[in-house]
Design an enzyme around this catalytic site. Structure first.
Site, PDB file in Angstrom:
ATOM      1  N   GLY A  26      47.402  81.236  42.499  1.00  0.00           N
ATOM      2  CA  GLY A  26      46.191  81.074  41.604  1.00  0.00           C
ATOM      3  C   GLY A  26      45.728  81.990  40.877  1.00  0.00           C
ATOM      4  N   ALA A  27      46.385  83.231  40.364  1.00  0.00           N
ATOM      5  CA  ALA A  27      45.727  84.265  39.776  1.00  0.00           C
ATOM      6  C   ALA A  27      45.572  84.196  38.427  1.00  0.00           C
ATOM      7  CB  ALA A  27      46.679  85.411  40.340  1.00  0.00           C
ATOM      8  N   ARG A  29      43.479  82.226  36.565  1.00  0.00           N
ATOM      9  CA  ARG A  29      42.151  82.465  36.285  1.00  0.00           C
ATOM     10  C   ARG A  29      41.171  82.110  37.422  1.00  0.00           C
ATOM     11  NH1 ARG A  29      44.242  76.907  35.401  1.00  0.00           N
ATOM     12  NH2 ARG A  29      43.220  75.657  36.743  1.00  0.00           N
ATOM     13  N   VAL A  74      53.043  76.430  44.021  1.00  0.00           N
ATOM     14  CA  VAL A  74      53.034  76.790  45.339  1.00  0.00           C
ATOM     15  C   VAL A  74      53.332  75.738  46.221  1.00  0.00           C
ATOM     16  CG1 VAL A  74      51.262  78.518  45.133  1.00  0.00           C
ATOM     17  CG2 VAL A  74      50.285  76.220  45.369  1.00  0.00           C
ATOM     18  N   SER A 151      36.878  77.458  52.094  1.00  0.00           N
ATOM     19  CA  SER A 151      35.668  77.194  51.118  1.00  0.00           C
ATOM     20  C   SER A 151      34.478  76.942  52.442  1.00  0.00           C
ATOM     21  CB  SER A 151      35.888  75.935  50.284  1.00  0.00           C
ATOM     22  OG  SER A 151      34.781  75.452  50.076  1.00  0.00           O
ATOM     23  N   TYR A 164      38.710  67.501  49.562  1.00  0.00           N
ATOM     24  CA  TYR A 164      38.745  68.905  49.319  1.00  0.00           C
ATOM     25  C   TYR A 164      38.248  69.683  50.743  1.00  0.00           C
ATOM     26  CZ  TYR A 164      37.328  73.531  47.472  1.00  0.00           C
ATOM     27  OH  TYR A 164      37.386  74.894  47.178  1.00  0.00           O
TER      28      TYR A 164
HETATM   29  N1  LIG Z   1      35.061  78.454  42.509  1.00  0.00           N
HETATM   30  C1  LIG Z   1      34.274  78.209  43.605  1.00  0.00           C
HETATM   31  O1  LIG Z   1      32.662  78.232  43.639  1.00  0.00           O
HETATM   32  C2  LIG Z   1      35.125  78.115  44.766  1.00  0.00           C
HETATM   33  C3  LIG Z   1      34.368  78.127  46.044  1.00  0.00           C
HETATM   34  C4  LIG Z   1      35.068  77.979  47.069  1.00  0.00           C
HETATM   35  C5  LIG Z   1      36.509  77.911  47.134  1.00  0.00           C
HETATM   36  N2  LIG Z   1      37.142  78.179  46.037  1.00  0.00           N
HETATM   37  C6  LIG Z   1      38.380  78.127  46.211  1.00  0.00           C
HETATM   38  O2  LIG Z   1      39.140  79.167  45.473  1.00  0.00           O
HETATM   39  C7  LIG Z   1      40.359  78.990  45.053  1.00  0.00           C
HETATM   40  C8  LIG Z   1      40.385  79.336  43.632  1.00  0.00           C
HETATM   41  O3  LIG Z   1      39.318  78.446  42.910  1.00  0.00           O
HETATM   42  P1  LIG Z   1      38.828  78.479  41.339  1.00  0.00           P
HETATM   43  O4  LIG Z   1      37.479  78.480  41.328  1.00  0.00           O
HETATM   44  O5  LIG Z   1      39.334  80.027  41.100  1.00  0.00           O
HETATM   45  O6  LIG Z   1      39.575  77.690  40.854  1.00  0.00           O
HETATM   46  P2  LIG Z   1      40.388  77.667  39.236  1.00  0.00           P
HETATM   47  O7  LIG Z   1      39.646  78.427  38.365  1.00  0.00           O
HETATM   48  O8  LIG Z   1      40.783  75.979  38.886  1.00  0.00           O
HETATM   49  O9  LIG Z   1      42.027  78.394  39.359  1.00  0.00           O
HETATM   50  C9  LIG Z   1      42.765  77.808  40.045  1.00  0.00           C
HETATM   51  C10 LIG Z   1      44.161  78.708  39.967  1.00  0.00           C
HETATM   52  O10 LIG Z   1      45.218  78.190  40.838  1.00  0.00           O
HETATM   53  C11 LIG Z   1      46.310  77.912  40.068  1.00  0.00           C
HETATM   54  N3  LIG Z   1      46.974  76.621  40.589  1.00  0.00           N
HETATM   55  C12 LIG Z   1      46.370  75.580  40.848  1.00  0.00           C
HETATM   56  N4  LIG Z   1      47.355  74.568  41.349  1.00  0.00           N
HETATM   57  C13 LIG Z   1      48.599  75.485  41.601  1.00  0.00           C
HETATM   58  C14 LIG Z   1      49.758  75.050  42.143  1.00  0.00           C
HETATM   59  N5  LIG Z   1      50.170  73.793  42.615  1.00  0.00           N
HETATM   60  N6  LIG Z   1      50.691  76.193  41.926  1.00  0.00           N
HETATM   61  C15 LIG Z   1      50.554  77.274  41.603  1.00  0.00           C
HETATM   62  N7  LIG Z   1      49.074  77.676  41.164  1.00  0.00           N
HETATM   63  C16 LIG Z   1      48.278  76.612  41.064  1.00  0.00           C
HETATM   64  C17 LIG Z   1      45.761  77.516  38.696  1.00  0.00           C
HETATM   65  O11 LIG Z   1      46.605  77.840  37.799  1.00  0.00           O
HETATM   66  P3  LIG Z   1      47.649  76.670  37.106  1.00  0.00           P
HETATM   67  O12 LIG Z   1      46.912  75.386  37.018  1.00  0.00           O
HETATM   68  O13 LIG Z   1      48.021  77.193  35.832  1.00  0.00           O
HETATM   69  O14 LIG Z   1      48.971  76.595  38.065  1.00  0.00           O
HETATM   70  C18 LIG Z   1      44.685  78.662  38.633  1.00  0.00           C
HETATM   71  O15 LIG Z   1      45.194  79.941  38.320  1.00  0.00           O
HETATM   72  C19 LIG Z   1      40.679  77.728  45.456  1.00  0.00           C
HETATM   73  O16 LIG Z   1      41.415  77.608  46.508  1.00  0.00           O
HETATM   74  C20 LIG Z   1      39.217  77.175  45.585  1.00  0.00           C
HETATM   75  O17 LIG Z   1      39.390  75.970  46.716  1.00  0.00           O
HETATM   76  C21 LIG Z   1      36.568  78.108  44.852  1.00  0.00           C
END
Ligand SMILES: NC(=O)c1ccc[n+]([C@@H]2O[C@H](COP(=O)([O-])OP(=O)(O)OC[C@H]3O[C@@H](n4cnc5c(N)ncnc54)[C@H](OP(=O)(O)O)[C@@H]3O)[C@@H](O)[C@H]2O)c1
Length: 259
Positions: A26-27, A29, A74, A151, A164
């Site tokens: 998930g790198a 963005r 993944v 989370s 979630y």
């Molecule tokens: N943002 C917050 O406030 C927050 C808080 C708590 C936890 N988190 C956790 O942090 C992590 C990242 O969240 P984020 O906010 O950075 O989300 P995001 O901005 O939507 O980024 C998610 C990343 O995961 C990749 N991804 C999604 N589905 C995938 C798949 N099936 N295979 C490979 N790559 C995949 C996406 O790229 P592609 O779609 O191009 O594959 C993207 O690079 C998640 O696990 C989320 O639950 C976030």
């Protein structure tokens, strides 16, 4: 037992990840991009994983250190194995695997959630992490580190985000179980549980005034997480200073879970 506590000749530097070979899923963005930057700036070699090659290339081009790019899903067991094998082939080993890829579909009540949506969330957030951890553990040497992005909602669910929350609660069980299973191999397994951070995934919440207000009201420090607030937790768990930490959840939420 000694009469006095033993003082080591040198203390491990918490967060020192120089030379570590790190996979971040998930790198492309959001938080994964941020984590990749932090590790690369700290002297690690970082392999970037997501489904969108364009995003990965942009991130890879902006990192200061060596990178690898793996475009795939993944949820695909073979893809995870291929990433682990190719990283070892390129860099001679794999030290840290950060299962960070995750999705969070729009807020909906339990009666509205389609089985397909439920399965998607569990497949990416939980099964994807398991498959990545399994692939990594297969090639990691003693001292390897598995880190899951959980989370705060895994322990303190929020209305409308049941799938979630369930996936992130599952990650905690997965980390604790793997921590036991992989202890004989010298591999530690931990969860970093962020609260609310500014990122594309959280946009839907940040742009909804009522939700955004309620999130702030529930956060003891009364603000959203900033980029600089999060990455130290990952670096710490990947560093020598955390060698005796396994099966834990390190929550980085500004006190969201307290209010
Ligand atoms: N943002 C917050 O406030 C927050 C808080 C708590 C936890 N988190 C956790 O942090 C992590 C990242 O969240 P984020 O906010 O950075 O989300 P995001 O901005 O939507 O980024 C998610 C990343 O995961 C990749 N991804 C999604 N589905 C995938 C798949 N099936 N295979 C490979 N790559 C995949 C996406 O790229 P592609 O779609 O191009 O594959 C993207 O690079 C998640 O696990 C989320 O639950 C976030």
């Amino acid at each position: 037992m000694p009469e006095r506590i033993e003082i080591p000749e040198a203390f491990p530097d918490a967060g020192d990840v120089r030379g570590r070979r790190v996979v971040v899923t998930g790198a492309g963005r959001g938080l994964g991009e941020l984590i990749a930057h932090a590790f690369s700036a700290a002297g690690a070699q970082v392999a970037l994983v997501s489904r969108t090659e364009r995003d990965l290339k942009v991130v890879a081009d902006s990192l200061p250190g060596p990178t690898l790019v793996f475009c795939g899903d993944v949820r695909d067991a073979d893809f995870n194995e291929a990433v682990a094998d190719a990283t070892v082939a390129e860099w001679g080993g794999l030290d840290v695997w950060i299962c960070n890829a995750g999705i969070s579909p729009v807020v909906t009540g339990p009666l509205d959630i389609e089985p397909e949506t439920w399965r998607d969330v569990i497949d990416v957030n939980l099964t994807g992490a398991f498959l990545g951890a399994r692939a990594a553990a297969r090639v990691m040497a003693h001292g390897g580190r598995l880190i899951f992005t959980g989370s705060v909602l895994g322990e303190r669910p929020r209305k409308g985000l049941t799938a979630y929350s369930a996936s992130k609660a599952g990650l905690i069980g997965l980390a604790k179980g793997l921590a036991l299973d992989l202890a004989p191999a010298g591999i530690t397994v931990n969860v970093v549980a962020p609260g609310w951070f500014e990122s594309p995934l959280a946009d839907g919440f940040a742009n909804n005034e009522r939700l955004a207000e309620s999130i702030l009201a529930h956060t003891a420090l009364r603000r959203w997480g900033r980029s600089s607030d999060l990455t130290g937790a990952f670096q710490f768990l990947a560093s020598d200073a955390a060698a005796f930490i396994t099966g834990t959840v390190l929550t980085v939420d500004g006190g969201y879970a307290l209010v």
